[in-house]
Design a protein around this motif. Structure first.
Motif, PDB file in Angstrom:
ATOM      1  N   PHE A 128       0.845  -1.231   0.003  1.00 19.23           N
ATOM      2  CA  PHE A 128       0.194   0.024  -0.102  1.00 19.23           C
ATOM      3  C   PHE A 128       0.718   1.177   0.134  1.00 19.23           C
ATOM      4  O   PHE A 128       0.783   2.131  -0.694  1.00 19.23           O
ATOM      5  CB  PHE A 128      -0.996   0.150   1.185  1.00 19.23           C
ATOM      6  N   ASP A 129       1.931   1.262   0.942  1.00 18.70           N
ATOM      7  CA  ASP A 129       2.716   2.552   1.026  1.00 18.70           C
ATOM      8  C   ASP A 129       3.409   2.697  -0.144  1.00 18.70           C
ATOM      9  O   ASP A 129       3.659   3.874  -0.728  1.00 18.70           O
ATOM     10  CB  ASP A 129       3.524   2.004   2.233  1.00 18.70           C
ATOM     11  N   ARG A 130       4.050   1.752  -0.889  1.00 20.36           N
ATOM     12  CA  ARG A 130       4.751   1.881  -2.155  1.00 20.36           C
ATOM     13  C   ARG A 130       3.825   2.315  -3.406  1.00 20.36           C
ATOM     14  O   ARG A 130       4.231   2.858  -4.083  1.00 20.36           O
ATOM     15  CB  ARG A 130       5.567   0.369  -2.496  1.00 20.36           C
ATOM     16  N   PHE A 131       2.626   1.607  -3.311  1.00 24.39           N
ATOM     17  CA  PHE A 131       1.829   2.107  -4.133  1.00 24.39           C
ATOM     18  C   PHE A 131       1.418   3.559  -4.272  1.00 24.39           C
ATOM     19  O   PHE A 131       1.307   4.322  -5.092  1.00 24.39           O
ATOM     20  CB  PHE A 131       0.509   1.081  -4.227  1.00 24.39           C
ATOM     21  N   ILE A 132       1.245   4.098  -3.078  1.00 20.72           N
ATOM     22  CA  ILE A 132       0.874   5.438  -2.626  1.00 20.72           C
ATOM     23  C   ILE A 132       2.201   6.325  -2.922  1.00 20.72           C
ATOM     24  O   ILE A 132       1.849   7.310  -3.741  1.00 20.72           O
ATOM     25  CB  ILE A 132       0.346   5.572  -1.328  1.00 20.72           C
ATOM     26  N   ARG A 133       3.207   6.031  -2.693  1.00 24.27           N
ATOM     27  CA  ARG A 133       4.419   6.863  -3.100  1.00 24.27           C
ATOM     28  C   ARG A 133       4.652   6.806  -4.648  1.00 24.27           C
ATOM     29  O   ARG A 133       4.660   8.078  -5.101  1.00 24.27           O
ATOM     30  CB  ARG A 133       5.620   6.191  -2.523  1.00 24.27           C
ATOM     31  N   GLY A 134       4.361   5.783  -5.265  1.00 25.35           N
ATOM     32  CA  GLY A 134       4.477   5.644  -6.856  1.00 25.35           C
ATOM     33  C   GLY A 134       3.386   6.407  -7.404  1.00 25.35           C
ATOM     34  O   GLY A 134       3.662   7.298  -8.401  1.00 25.35           O
ATOM     35  N   MET A 135       2.097   6.537  -6.892  1.00 27.24           N
ATOM     36  CA  MET A 135       1.074   7.436  -7.326  1.00 27.24           C
ATOM     37  C   MET A 135       1.320   8.964  -7.122  1.00 27.24           C
ATOM     38  O   MET A 135       1.109   9.578  -8.078  1.00 27.24           O
ATOM     39  CB  MET A 135      -0.155   7.341  -6.544  1.00 27.24           C
ATOM     40  N   VAL A 136       1.692   9.218  -5.974  1.00 26.54           N
ATOM     41  CA  VAL A 136       2.363  10.647  -5.694  1.00 26.54           C
ATOM     42  C   VAL A 136       3.494  11.144  -6.784  1.00 26.54           C
ATOM     43  O   VAL A 136       3.411  12.208  -7.160  1.00 26.54           O
ATOM     44  CB  VAL A 136       2.692  10.793  -4.174  1.00 26.54           C
ATOM     45  N   PHE A 137       4.275  10.364  -6.756  1.00 26.76           N
ATOM     46  CA  PHE A 137       5.502  10.501  -7.878  1.00 26.76           C
ATOM     47  C   PHE A 137       4.968  10.936  -9.038  1.00 26.76           C
ATOM     48  O   PHE A 137       5.527  11.983  -9.662  1.00 26.76           O
ATOM     49  CB  PHE A 137       6.460   9.539  -7.542  1.00 26.76           C
ATOM     50  N   THR A 138       4.219   9.787  -9.534  1.00 25.51           N
ATOM     51  CA  THR A 138       3.705   9.956 -10.977  1.00 25.51           C
ATOM     52  C   THR A 138       2.764  11.060 -11.318  1.00 25.51           C
ATOM     53  O   THR A 138       3.091  11.993 -11.916  1.00 25.51           O
ATOM     54  CB  THR A 138       2.809   8.610 -11.344  1.00 25.51           C
ATOM     55  N   THR A 139       1.890  11.387 -10.306  1.00 24.53           N
ATOM     56  CA  THR A 139       1.061  12.642 -10.454  1.00 24.53           C
ATOM     57  C   THR A 139       1.894  13.780 -10.330  1.00 24.53           C
ATOM     58  O   THR A 139       1.359  14.824 -10.939  1.00 24.53           O
ATOM     59  CB  THR A 139      -0.286  12.430  -9.452  1.00 24.53           C
ATOM     60  N   THR A 140       2.700  13.992  -9.436  1.00 24.86           N
ATOM     61  CA  THR A 140       3.468  15.132  -9.235  1.00 24.86           C
ATOM     62  C   THR A 140       4.366  15.356 -10.472  1.00 24.86           C
ATOM     63  O   THR A 140       4.312  16.432 -10.842  1.00 24.86           O
ATOM     64  CB  THR A 140       4.381  14.931  -7.913  1.00 24.86           C
ATOM     65  N   ALA A 141       4.842  14.472 -11.146  1.00 27.29           N
ATOM     66  CA  ALA A 141       5.735  14.547 -12.246  1.00 27.29           C
ATOM     67  C   ALA A 141       4.909  14.983 -13.542  1.00 27.29           C
ATOM     68  O   ALA A 141       5.464  15.351 -14.560  1.00 27.29           O
ATOM     69  CB  ALA A 141       6.816  13.346 -12.452  1.00 27.29           C
TER      70      ALA A 141
ATOM     71  N   PRO B 195       2.703  16.554 -16.240  1.00 32.85           N
ATOM     72  CA  PRO B 195       2.241  17.966 -16.556  1.00 32.85           C
ATOM     73  C   PRO B 195       0.662  18.099 -16.411  1.00 32.85           C
ATOM     74  O   PRO B 195      -0.034  17.159 -16.463  1.00 32.85           O
ATOM     75  CB  PRO B 195       2.374  18.128 -18.330  1.00 32.85           C
ATOM     76  N   PRO B 196       0.418  19.336 -15.914  1.00 31.23           N
ATOM     77  CA  PRO B 196      -1.325  19.563 -15.680  1.00 31.23           C
ATOM     78  C   PRO B 196      -2.018  19.309 -16.588  1.00 31.23           C
ATOM     79  O   PRO B 196      -3.294  19.167 -16.451  1.00 31.23           O
ATOM     80  CB  PRO B 196      -1.265  20.856 -14.965  1.00 31.23           C
ATOM     81  N   TYR B 197      -1.654  19.726 -17.909  1.00 31.64           N
ATOM     82  CA  TYR B 197      -2.632  19.659 -19.156  1.00 31.64           C
ATOM     83  C   TYR B 197      -2.959  18.069 -19.469  1.00 31.64           C
ATOM     84  O   TYR B 197      -3.798  17.843 -19.992  1.00 31.64           O
ATOM     85  CB  TYR B 197      -2.056  20.415 -20.378  1.00 31.64           C
ATOM     86  N   TRP B 198      -2.161  17.004 -18.881  1.00 28.82           N
ATOM     87  CA  TRP B 198      -2.536  15.768 -19.124  1.00 28.82           C
ATOM     88  C   TRP B 198      -3.809  15.468 -18.373  1.00 28.82           C
ATOM     89  O   TRP B 198      -4.725  14.535 -18.893  1.00 28.82           O
ATOM     90  CB  TRP B 198      -1.442  14.626 -18.643  1.00 28.82           C
ATOM     91  N   ILE B 199      -4.067  16.069 -17.389  1.00 29.42           N
ATOM     92  CA  ILE B 199      -5.397  15.778 -16.501  1.00 29.42           C
ATOM     93  C   ILE B 199      -6.096  16.812 -16.897  1.00 29.42           C
ATOM     94  O   ILE B 199      -6.332  18.060 -16.146  1.00 29.42           O
ATOM     95  CB  ILE B 199      -4.920  15.563 -15.079  1.00 29.42           C
ATOM     96  N   ASN B 200      -6.991  17.031 -17.783  1.00 28.23           N
ATOM     97  CA  ASN B 200      -7.920  18.208 -18.369  1.00 28.23           C
ATOM     98  C   ASN B 200      -9.377  17.480 -18.176  1.00 28.23           C
ATOM     99  O   ASN B 200      -9.771  16.874 -19.002  1.00 28.23           O
ATOM    100  CB  ASN B 200      -7.512  18.523 -19.789  1.00 28.23           C
TER     101      ASN B 200
END
Length: 158
Positions: A133-146, A148-153
């Motif tokens: 769970f912790d590794r999944f959350i860290r991976g999601m945070v890393f991915t969504t932080t990296a 670009p904002p226009y990908w999530i429109n």
């Protein structure tokens, strides 16, 4: 501590002046003529040189750069932001006051959801450190932080 806080607050004033001056410079460097743009936005059928000169006079664009900046700064301190380019019958302050409540409502709702989700997720990640769970959350945070904002429109009509 009190002196430190006062000093930091007073340092904000020159910082805001510098930022506003740099922004004013960048806006002035835009290659298009603001008077012509205003006429196009107002959907003037025929844009003549006389019409451009008239709008330049209305907007105060004939003054030297520093005089325009000082006038703009004084007007901003008086909360007089001028007239809207898109609708000359409305003031910019009126447009801001019309748009501010929904903006603050949206920001408040976003903050509520972020806090509501992040506190339990952070708690469980701390309790189950290095788990799947912790590794999944860290991976999601890393991915969504990296990402670009226009990908999530999201096209959401408010």
């Amino acid at each position: 501590m009190k002196n430190y806080i006062i000093k930091r607050i007073l340092l904000v004033i020159p910082l805001l002046l510098c930022i506003s001056f740099v922004c004013f410079i960048f806006i002035s460097l835009i290659p298009s003529d603001p008077a012509e743009v205003a006429l196009r936005i107002r959907q003037t059928p025929i844009i003549t040189e006389e019409a451009i000169l008239q709008v330049r006079k209305e907007l105060g664009l004939n003054d030297p750069f520093l005089i325009r900046y000082v006038k703009w700064l004084i007007n901003c301190l008086k909360l007089n932001f001028g007239v809207s380019y898109t609708n000359p019958s409305r003031t910019v302050l009126g447009e801001i006051s019309r748009s501010l409540p929904p903006t603050l409502k949206l920001a408040g709702m976003s903050l509520f959801f972020v806090i509501t989700l992040s506190i339990p997720i952070g708690f469980f990640s701390a309790v189950f450190k290095d788990s799947l769970f912790d590794r999944f959350i860290r991976g999601m945070v890393f991915t969504t932080t990296a990402m670009p904002p226009y990908w999530i429109n999201f096209n959401v009509d408010c």
